[in-house]
Design a protein around this motif. Sequence first.
Motif, mmCIF file in Angstrom:
data_model
loop_
_atom_site.group_PDB
_atom_site.id
_atom_site.type_symbol
_atom_site.label_atom_id
_atom_site.label_comp_id
_atom_site.label_asym_id
_atom_site.label_seq_id
_atom_site.Cartn_x
_atom_site.Cartn_y
_atom_site.Cartn_z
ATOM 1 N N ARG A 170 0.810 -1.222 0.000
ATOM 2 C CA ARG A 170 0.000 0.000 0.000
ATOM 3 C C ARG A 170 0.838 1.264 0.000
ATOM 4 N NH1 ARG A 170 -5.502 -0.770 3.365
ATOM 5 N NH2 ARG A 170 -5.945 1.018 2.018
ATOM 6 N N ARG A 207 -0.097 -6.819 -2.303
ATOM 7 C CA ARG A 207 -1.540 -6.614 -2.118
ATOM 8 C C ARG A 207 -2.307 -7.905 -2.405
ATOM 9 N NH1 ARG A 207 -0.327 -1.722 -4.706
ATOM 10 N NH2 ARG A 207 -1.019 -2.550 -6.725
ATOM 11 N N CYS A 230 -7.434 -4.164 1.359
ATOM 12 C CA CYS A 230 -6.143 -4.506 0.742
ATOM 13 C C CYS A 230 -5.634 -3.444 -0.221
ATOM 14 C CB CYS A 230 -6.260 -5.849 0.040
ATOM 15 S SG CYS A 230 -6.567 -7.228 1.171
#
Length: 282
Positions: A170, A207, A230
Amino acid sequence: MLLVQHRVPPPLRPFVATAHGYRAPAFPTGVHRGLPSRHLTLVVELAAPLRVTGQGTAVEAHAVVGGLCTRPAFIDATRPQDGLQYGLSPLAAPALLGLPALELAERTADLRDVLGPAADGLVEDLAAAPGWAQRFARLDAALLARLTEPAVPAPEVREAWRLVHSSAGRCRIGDLAAHVGWSRRHLSERFRLATGLTPKHAARIARFQAARRLLLDPRCPPLADVAVRCGYTDQPHLAREWRELAGCTPGTWLREELPFLQDTDTVPGASSVHDLPPADHR
């Protein structure tokens, strides 16, 4: 399916992240998807040559090694399987295999093409082992015999790799580059040379793995919530990424693969099953 967990000796631990033995019946659909992950994959399959497609040239061999990738490996699972699988860090490529991770990126290779005739001897040695403990000991010994001092990636690359995975993909690549003090272009090139993937692709895999972990949780939330948690834009974005990285939608994977994974009997530690003989392949 039987899964036997193994902890490798201390000298191998910087390079081998996971190690297990497996014994599995034929897969109901006849094809098992090997999903992208943060590890290179070393498999020694003893029941019959492993047939793998989907990542470069098709491979059929008793021992294979796969690099970091952004697409699935399709493994012929029409027959029972019995062998060992080690997950290697990208650093393990030069240290244990004698080549940079970049040379294995996006492909699965016959281990003989990497190690030469020594790969055949390794397969024969493992096939002759009387039990799981001996199998692990012989594979560990073979890797230790090859262990060399690796060319350590720059601290900036190691830090970028750590942040990509600690953030589950992320982190923004521009922020990552600024954090390590490099330009985005320079970071991407150095990162790719060390691991085989760019930071952007490594983040996609991180992810994807986070989503996979949630999908495996019995308390898994709805797919729309999985997508948000996610870092995907929405559920369609999650579905598109799964089609590219897994070769199917999350729903298809859950329907075809999850029942097989749930039927796994995990045994911790090779020493606890040393008296369980492997299937006779000779």
